[in-house]
Write a protein that holds these residues in place. Structure first.
Motif, PDB file in Angstrom:
ATOM      1  N   ASP A 243       0.839  -1.201   0.000  1.00 50.56           N
ATOM      2  CA  ASP A 243       0.000   0.000   0.000  1.00 50.56           C
ATOM      3  C   ASP A 243       0.870   1.245   0.000  1.00 50.56           C
ATOM      4  O   ASP A 243       1.946   1.274   0.593  1.00 50.56           O
ATOM      5  CB  ASP A 243      -0.903   0.022   1.233  1.00 50.56           C
ATOM      6  N   GLY A 244       0.404   2.306  -0.638  1.00 49.95           N
ATOM      7  CA  GLY A 244       1.138   3.565  -0.664  1.00 49.95           C
ATOM      8  C   GLY A 244       1.158   4.213   0.708  1.00 49.95           C
ATOM      9  O   GLY A 244       0.207   4.111   1.486  1.00 49.95           O
ATOM     10  N   ASP A 245       2.228   4.858   1.023  1.00 50.19           N
ATOM     11  CA  ASP A 245       2.338   5.546   2.300  1.00 50.19           C
ATOM     12  C   ASP A 245       1.460   6.788   2.319  1.00 50.19           C
ATOM     13  O   ASP A 245       1.134   7.357   1.282  1.00 50.19           O
ATOM     14  CB  ASP A 245       3.794   5.964   2.561  1.00 50.19           C
ATOM     15  N   ILE A 246       1.089   7.201   3.532  1.00 46.16           N
ATOM     16  CA  ILE A 246       0.393   8.482   3.690  1.00 46.16           C
ATOM     17  C   ILE A 246       1.391   9.579   3.369  1.00 46.16           C
ATOM     18  O   ILE A 246       2.502   9.592   3.889  1.00 46.16           O
ATOM     19  CB  ILE A 246      -0.128   8.637   5.130  1.00 46.16           C
ATOM     20  N   SER A 247       1.016  10.479   2.499  1.00 48.08           N
ATOM     21  CA  SER A 247       1.963  11.517   2.074  1.00 48.08           C
ATOM     22  C   SER A 247       1.815  12.763   2.934  1.00 48.08           C
ATOM     23  O   SER A 247       0.715  13.159   3.285  1.00 48.08           O
ATOM     24  CB  SER A 247       1.741  11.875   0.600  1.00 48.08           C
ATOM     25  N   GLU A 248       2.946  13.344   3.262  1.00 50.13           N
ATOM     26  CA  GLU A 248       2.979  14.589   4.027  1.00 50.13           C
ATOM     27  C   GLU A 248       3.521  15.686   3.133  1.00 50.13           C
ATOM     28  O   GLU A 248       4.528  15.506   2.443  1.00 50.13           O
ATOM     29  CB  GLU A 248       3.876  14.428   5.252  1.00 50.13           C
ATOM     30  N   GLU A 249       2.826  16.821   3.126  1.00 46.77           N
ATOM     31  CA  GLU A 249       3.281  17.973   2.350  1.00 46.77           C
ATOM     32  C   GLU A 249       3.839  19.005   3.319  1.00 46.77           C
ATOM     33  O   GLU A 249       3.078  19.802   3.889  1.00 46.77           O
ATOM     34  CB  GLU A 249       2.136  18.558   1.519  1.00 46.77           C
ATOM     35  N   PRO A 250       5.148  18.990   3.529  1.00 44.23           N
ATOM     36  CA  PRO A 250       5.720  19.917   4.516  1.00 44.23           C
ATOM     37  C   PRO A 250       5.599  21.360   4.054  1.00 44.23           C
ATOM     38  O   PRO A 250       5.460  21.646   2.863  1.00 44.23           O
ATOM     39  CB  PRO A 250       7.193  19.485   4.585  1.00 44.23           C
ATOM     40  N   GLN A 256       6.914  28.828   5.748  1.00 44.57           N
ATOM     41  CA  GLN A 256       7.396  28.803   7.123  1.00 44.57           C
ATOM     42  C   GLN A 256       7.833  30.194   7.573  1.00 44.57           C
ATOM     43  O   GLN A 256       7.497  30.640   8.678  1.00 44.57           O
ATOM     44  CB  GLN A 256       8.565  27.818   7.233  1.00 44.57           C
ATOM     45  N   THR A 257       8.567  30.891   6.711  1.00 43.83           N
ATOM     46  CA  THR A 257       9.016  32.252   7.033  1.00 43.83           C
ATOM     47  C   THR A 257       7.827  33.184   7.208  1.00 43.83           C
ATOM     48  O   THR A 257       7.777  33.992   8.153  1.00 43.83           O
ATOM     49  CB  THR A 257       9.938  32.782   5.919  1.00 43.83           C
ATOM     50  N   GLU A 258       6.847  33.080   6.295  1.00 48.07           N
ATOM     51  CA  GLU A 258       5.652  33.928   6.376  1.00 48.07           C
ATOM     52  C   GLU A 258       4.892  33.669   7.665  1.00 48.07           C
ATOM     53  O   GLU A 258       4.452  34.602   8.349  1.00 48.07           O
ATOM     54  CB  GLU A 258       4.737  33.664   5.173  1.00 48.07           C
ATOM     55  N   ALA A 259       4.728  32.389   8.015  1.00 46.73           N
ATOM     56  CA  ALA A 259       3.964  32.032   9.208  1.00 46.73           C
ATOM     57  C   ALA A 259       4.651  32.527  10.474  1.00 46.73           C
ATOM     58  O   ALA A 259       3.996  33.067  11.379  1.00 46.73           O
ATOM     59  CB  ALA A 259       3.772  30.521   9.272  1.00 46.73           C
ATOM     60  N   ILE A 260       5.961  32.344  10.568  1.00 50.72           N
ATOM     61  CA  ILE A 260       6.693  32.787  11.757  1.00 50.72           C
ATOM     62  C   ILE A 260       6.575  34.301  11.927  1.00 50.72           C
ATOM     63  O   ILE A 260       6.319  34.798  13.032  1.00 50.72           O
ATOM     64  CB  ILE A 260       8.175  32.365  11.657  1.00 50.72           C
ATOM     65  N   GLN A 261       6.739  35.028  10.811  1.00 49.19           N
ATOM     66  CA  GLN A 261       6.633  36.491  10.881  1.00 49.19           C
ATOM     67  C   GLN A 261       5.226  36.926  11.276  1.00 49.19           C
ATOM     68  O   GLN A 261       5.042  37.744  12.197  1.00 49.19           O
ATOM     69  CB  GLN A 261       7.007  37.118   9.540  1.00 49.19           C
ATOM     70  N   ALA A 262       4.220  36.371  10.593  1.00 51.47           N
ATOM     71  CA  ALA A 262       2.838  36.811  10.840  1.00 51.47           C
ATOM     72  C   ALA A 262       2.379  36.452  12.248  1.00 51.47           C
ATOM     73  O   ALA A 262       1.840  37.303  12.965  1.00 51.47           O
ATOM     74  CB  ALA A 262       1.912  36.179   9.800  1.00 51.47           C
ATOM     75  N   LEU A 263       2.584  35.218  12.667  1.00 48.73           N
ATOM     76  CA  LEU A 263       2.067  34.781  13.963  1.00 48.73           C
ATOM     77  C   LEU A 263       2.786  35.454  15.125  1.00 48.73           C
ATOM     78  O   LEU A 263       2.165  35.778  16.147  1.00 48.73           O
ATOM     79  CB  LEU A 263       2.155  33.256  14.067  1.00 48.73           C
ATOM     80  N   ASN A 264       4.083  35.680  14.993  1.00 51.53           N
ATOM     81  CA  ASN A 264       4.795  36.390  16.059  1.00 51.53           C
ATOM     82  C   ASN A 264       4.373  37.854  16.139  1.00 51.53           C
ATOM     83  O   ASN A 264       4.297  38.429  17.228  1.00 51.53           O
ATOM     84  CB  ASN A 264       6.307  36.281  15.856  1.00 51.53           C
ATOM     85  N   THR A 265       4.092  38.463  14.983  1.00 45.44           N
ATOM     86  CA  THR A 265       3.583  39.840  14.973  1.00 45.44           C
ATOM     87  C   THR A 265       2.226  39.910  15.657  1.00 45.44           C
ATOM     88  O   THR A 265       1.952  40.824  16.454  1.00 45.44           O
ATOM     89  CB  THR A 265       3.464  40.361  13.522  1.00 45.44           C
ATOM     90  N   ILE A 266       1.359  38.945  15.353  1.00 44.91           N
ATOM     91  CA  ILE A 266       0.027  38.911  15.961  1.00 44.91           C
ATOM     92  C   ILE A 266       0.128  38.648  17.465  1.00 44.91           C
ATOM     93  O   ILE A 266      -0.600  39.248  18.258  1.00 44.91           O
ATOM     94  CB  ILE A 266      -0.846  37.839  15.272  1.00 44.91           C
ATOM     95  N   LEU A 267       1.037  37.759  17.857  1.00 42.93           N
ATOM     96  CA  LEU A 267       1.233  37.489  19.283  1.00 42.93           C
ATOM     97  C   LEU A 267       1.653  38.758  20.026  1.00 42.93           C
ATOM     98  O   LEU A 267       1.140  39.057  21.112  1.00 42.93           O
ATOM     99  CB  LEU A 267       2.273  36.387  19.472  1.00 42.93           C
ATOM    100  N   ASP A 268       2.565  39.502  19.444  1.00 42.52           N
ATOM    101  CA  ASP A 268       3.009  40.757  20.057  1.00 42.52           C
ATOM    102  C   ASP A 268       1.844  41.735  20.191  1.00 42.52           C
ATOM    103  O   ASP A 268       1.683  42.400  21.218  1.00 42.52           O
ATOM    104  CB  ASP A 268       4.134  41.362  19.210  1.00 42.52           C
ATOM    105  N   PHE A 269       1.015  41.802  19.144  1.00 39.88           N
ATOM    106  CA  PHE A 269      -0.181  42.660  19.169  1.00 39.88           C
ATOM    107  C   PHE A 269      -1.127  42.222  20.278  1.00 39.88           C
ATOM    108  O   PHE A 269      -1.646  43.057  21.040  1.00 39.88           O
ATOM    109  CB  PHE A 269      -0.879  42.594  17.803  1.00 39.88           C
ATOM    110  N   ARG A 270      -1.366  40.923  20.396  1.00 36.77           N
ATOM    111  CA  ARG A 270      -2.281  40.399  21.412  1.00 36.77           C
ATOM    112  C   ARG A 270      -1.758  40.681  22.824  1.00 36.77           C
ATOM    113  O   ARG A 270      -2.519  41.089  23.709  1.00 36.77           O
ATOM    114  CB  ARG A 270      -2.449  38.886  21.239  1.00 36.77           C
ATOM    115  N   GLU A 271      -0.491  40.460  23.047  1.00 36.81           N
ATOM    116  CA  GLU A 271       0.064  40.601  24.393  1.00 36.81           C
ATOM    117  C   GLU A 271       0.126  42.052  24.860  1.00 36.81           C
ATOM    118  O   GLU A 271       0.103  42.329  26.059  1.00 36.81           O
ATOM    119  CB  GLU A 271       1.450  39.959  24.460  1.00 36.81           C
ATOM    120  N   LYS A 272       0.205  42.987  23.895  1.00 36.11           N
ATOM    121  CA  LYS A 272       0.295  44.407  24.243  1.00 36.11           C
ATOM    122  C   LYS A 272      -1.047  45.129  24.187  1.00 36.11           C
ATOM    123  O   LYS A 272      -1.127  46.312  24.535  1.00 36.11           O
ATOM    124  CB  LYS A 272       1.282  45.111  23.300  1.00 36.11           C
ATOM    125  N   ALA A 273      -2.092  44.438  23.747  1.00 35.25           N
ATOM    126  CA  ALA A 273      -3.402  45.082  23.587  1.00 35.25           C
ATOM    127  C   ALA A 273      -3.969  45.509  24.938  1.00 35.25           C
ATOM    128  O   ALA A 273      -3.889  44.765  25.915  1.00 35.25           O
ATOM    129  CB  ALA A 273      -4.370  44.128  22.893  1.00 35.25           C
TER     130      ALA A 273
END
Length: 339
Positions: A243-250, A256-273
């Motif tokens: 049987d074929g393996d379950i495929s993962e799309e990393p 990854q760069t976009e997510a780290i930048q966006a989520l950390n920016t949002i976290l900073d916004f949330r913590e300082k609100a």
């Protein structure tokens, strides 16, 4: 037609040009610059032309990926020469009037914006926009990226209303092309939120940040589940299984760069609100924990997950508690956190 702006004619940029791209493709350029050998048949001539085209496509791809890596690494000065090579070979492969050249123009515009060369970025984006307007069949994916870059350019110039206009088009086109919950729409929402913050429209920015978080949270939750299924299937696999393996799309490096930048920016916004929203803050922390786990940074994943768990325990509704607790147990089971 010259693709080389005046600002890279000095010696420093010539050195950057060599470091960033020429040393990677110089050997590939030799057969392209050489004259085609004399051939005695039409078949041989076609074969020679096909080989030349394939070499040009390969160099175009190498140049594009190199430019993208330098942009992600925060080195736009090195990305520009690689982007210029990508544009040169895109034109050779597709023709100067082809819409297929647009991605190379967008790549160069992004590098120029990051480097502060807004005039040159404007030139490249204008050319890309003209090609898109002349091509009714241009894909929605390319159009959405064009409007996102136009939005970023106008934001850099301080024209916030025009920026919002293009970013709204970006979100609409991305939604049409990929769906409302796709990662491509999150980028436009995030940039719009940044603009609304500059306009002191905090409530609107807050709403858009929540949308960005929801999109990434859903995507990362599914990615973590897939990762677990893959690891489980590998552990139970038999050499006789057909049987074929379950495929993962990393996540790609760009995602990854976009997510780290966006989520950390949002976290900073949330913590300082001034008005705290612990449920939203917990969702951002959980998203970051999943993101760092998938990226292999278990230390940061553990830190963010623990903070998310502490917050959720204080909420009247604790639906995410089980998912966060399970993630922490998975992280702790890794060798780095082995007891």
């Amino acid at each position: 037609m010259s693709f080389f702006p005046s600002f890279i004619s000095d010696i420093n940029h010539q050195e950057a040009d060599w470091v960033s791209i020429h040393e990677r493709i110089c050997q590939l350029l030799i057969p392209i610059h050489a004259s085609l050998p004399f051939v005695s048949s039409e078949k041989e001539r076609k074969h020679g032309m096909e080989q030349l085209l394939n070499r040009q496509k390969y160099i175009m791809d190498v140049a594009q990926s190199t430019a993208r890596r330098f942009i992600l690494a925060g080195e736009p000065g090195k990305a520009i020469p690689a982007g210029l090579q990508a544009l040169r070979f895109s034109v050779r492969v597709h023709g100067a009037s082809s819409v297929h050249v647009v991605p190379a123009y967008l790549l160069l515009a992004e590098a120029c914006m990051d480097a502060g060369y807004l005039t040159q970025a404007t030139t490249y984006l204008s050319q890309a926009q003209w090609l898109v307007l002349k091509s009714p069949s241009c894909s929605l994916a390319v159009q959405h990226k064009l409007h996102q870059d136009l939005g970023l350019l106008h934001a850099a110039k301080g024209d916030l209303e025009q920026s919002l206009h293009h970013l709204a088009n970006d979100v609409y086109l991305a939604t049409c092309a990929f769906g409302p919950g796709a990662l491509q729409t999150a980028g436009g929402y995030f940039q719009m939120a940044q603009i609304f913050l500059r306009q002191n429209k905090t409530d609107v920015a807050n709403s858009l940040f929540a949308e960005v978080t929801a999109i990434w949270h859903a995507f990362l939750l599914k990615s973590v589940q897939t990762r677990e299924q893959v690891l489980e299937a590998q552990a139970e696999a038999s050499p006789f299984d057909e049987d074929g393996d379950i495929s993962e799309e990393p996540l790609t490096e760009a995602q990854q760069t976009e997510a780290i930048q966006a989520l950390n920016t949002i976290l900073d916004f949330r913590e300082k609100a001034p008005k705290q929203q612990p449920d939203e803050t917990a969702k951002v922390l959980h998203s970051l924990a999943m993101l760092y786990y998938l990226a292999g940074d278990l230390s940061k994943a553990r830190e963010m997950g623990a903070k998310a768990l502490d917050l959720v325990k204080q909420l009247p509704q604790q639906e995410p508690l089980e998912a966060i607790d399970h993630l922490l147990k998975v992280i702790d089971s890794k060798p780095f956190y082995g007891k």
